[in-house]
Design an enzyme around this catalytic site. Structure first.
Site, mmCIF file in Angstrom:
data_model
loop_
_atom_site.group_PDB
_atom_site.id
_atom_site.type_symbol
_atom_site.label_atom_id
_atom_site.label_comp_id
_atom_site.label_asym_id
_atom_site.label_seq_id
_atom_site.Cartn_x
_atom_site.Cartn_y
_atom_site.Cartn_z
ATOM 1 N N LYS A 213 24.315 -24.465 4.847
ATOM 2 C CA LYS A 213 23.487 -25.078 6.391
ATOM 3 C C LYS A 213 22.488 -25.766 5.533
ATOM 4 O O LYS A 213 21.560 -25.100 5.137
ATOM 5 C CB LYS A 213 23.053 -24.225 7.249
ATOM 6 C CG LYS A 213 22.609 -25.109 8.325
ATOM 7 C CD LYS A 213 23.585 -25.585 9.162
ATOM 8 C CE LYS A 213 23.109 -26.809 10.118
ATOM 9 N NZ LYS A 213 24.225 -27.138 10.972
ATOM 10 N N GLN B 5 33.533 -32.615 -0.540
ATOM 11 C CA GLN B 5 33.895 -31.159 -0.074
ATOM 12 C C GLN B 5 35.609 -31.692 0.020
ATOM 13 O O GLN B 5 35.905 -32.117 0.966
ATOM 14 C CB GLN B 5 33.661 -30.662 1.484
ATOM 15 C CG GLN B 5 32.053 -30.589 1.218
ATOM 16 C CD GLN B 5 31.279 -30.743 2.673
ATOM 17 O OE1 GLN B 5 31.562 -29.859 3.234
ATOM 18 N NE2 GLN B 5 30.601 -31.941 2.805
ATOM 19 N N SER C 195 27.111 -28.279 6.150
ATOM 20 C CA SER C 195 26.879 -28.545 7.420
ATOM 21 C C SER C 195 25.383 -28.929 7.531
ATOM 22 O O SER C 195 24.701 -28.010 7.326
ATOM 23 C CB SER C 195 27.212 -27.698 8.601
ATOM 24 O OG SER C 195 26.967 -28.246 10.005
#
Length: 369
Positions: free
Chosen positions: A155, A348, A225
């Site tokens: 995160k 990713q 994220s």
């Protein structure tokens, strides 16, 4: 003594609805002192102004704070991923770890936090190296080496107008003044940091900015994220270790594009979750603890030669399109909609594709999913 990981996959009625977690604490399925991470899919837009994420974090802190103390809250990674487009179901993934005797190998989990990231370092090599250090720290906590890691969840922060203004006021230049673009830059740097720590991308291949790095160099075991609710990075590493015990196992795959389900099906098959028809059957769903995936609109505007409009829709961000699209494909395969599918897969997996991780219970192992 060996450690044992557990995962609870629990529903939420709203971003601040922690009632299912509270019930698990009351009935003894969950010890608050064992919780190392909480992931969530919340029903916001997944963009800069998605405040369902901090709302969920606030609710979690309100639940766990009185139980473990405010000072101990920092040892629980709270990874909120906004966006439940299409049929995605908002849910919690609560990950716990405790000492327990028994044979291995089994799922191993480690978490770490980095120092706060300066706004001017976002999307630059300094962020890559900061995340790499965080991944290495989480690996040490779990007792994993790079070859044993199956998935890294990061995160990462984003830029707001206030953060950009503060950087400019002290004479620093952020990589972008576009707050939405900052999410992609942050995810990209975080993914490259994980790839660096795992040996997937050499340090020499990473430029001073993510824009100077070949997109062909990417992480294969990381999901990143970005969110407004933090200034540092929360890192959770998951893998298989002979020093951990319990019923949980993890495997991973990489989708080459948004409809590339064969690698995912192969992963599910290795875990014994597929029925005779090639889909996850009822018995397999009972053993499925979690599925985590990244989704991205391919940069060339096409999927296998056929045009898509995810990048040209002025109303809906491409990350939202991709999240709903890939989630639908995966949900059809596994027969469930409470999947941790996150949009924005910069570095990713390959362009338009993304990494997938599946956590399951061994056949015959009891326990809530």
């Amino acid at each position: 003594m060996p450690r044992r990981a557990e995962i609870l996959r629990l529903p939420m009625a709203a971003p601040d609805d922690v009632s299912a977690i509270a019930a698990s604490l009351r009935d003894g399925r969950l010890d608050p002192g064992d919780v190392v991470a909480v992931f969530a899919k919340t029903e916001g837009n997944g963009c800069v102004n998605d405040f369902t994420r901090p709302l969920a974090v606030q609710a979690l802190r309100g639940l766990f704070g009185p139980l473990i103390g405010e000072a101990a809250l920092g040892r629980i990674a709270m990874v909120m991923s906004g966006g439940t487009e299409g049929g995605l179901s908002p849910h919690w993934l609560v990950i716990a770890a405790r000492e327990a005797a028994g044979p291995g190998p089994a799922l191993a989990v480690g978490q770490a936090r980095t120092p706060p990231l300066a706004a001017e370092d976002l999307g630059r090599r300094a962020q890559v190296e900061m995340v790499a250090a965080g991944v290495r720290a989480a690996m040490r906590e779990a007792g994993l080496d790079a070859g044993q890691v199956h998935y890294v969840q990061v995160k990462c922060p984003l830029l707001t107008s206030e953060r950009i203004g503060a950087a400019l006021a002290r004479g620093a230049a952020p990589a972008t003044r576009d707050t939405l673009k900052s999410m992609g830059l942050s995810r990209a740097a975080a993914a490259l940091g994980a790839a660096l720590a795992l040996g997937e991308v050499p340090a020499a291949a990473i430029g001073e900015t993510v824009a100077e790095t070949d997109p062909g160099r990417h992480a294969r075991r990381c999901g990143a994220s970005a969110g407004v609710e933090l200034l540092d990075h929360e890192v959770v590493v998951m893998g298989m270790s002979p020093d951990w015990t319990g019923p949980l196992v993890i495997d991973h795959a990489v989708m080459a594009d948004a409809i590339d389900l064969r690698p995912v099906a192969a992963c599910l098959g290795r875990l014994g979750l597929l029925g005779p028809d090639g889909f996850v059957d009822e018995a397999g769903r009972a053993r499925l603890a979690a599925l985590l995936a990244k989704a991205e609109a391919s940069a060339d505007g096409a999927i296998r030669g056929r045009r898509h409009t995810m990048l040209t829709d002025s109303d809906i961000a491409p990350t939202r399109h991709a999240r709903g699209f890939v989630a639908g494909a995966l949900a059809g395969l596994v027969g469930a909609t409470d999947l941790f599918v996150s949009g924005g897969a910069e570095f990713q997996g390959p362009d338009g594709g993304g990494p997938v991780a599946v956590i399951a219970r061994r056949s015959g192992a009891a326990g809530p999913a």
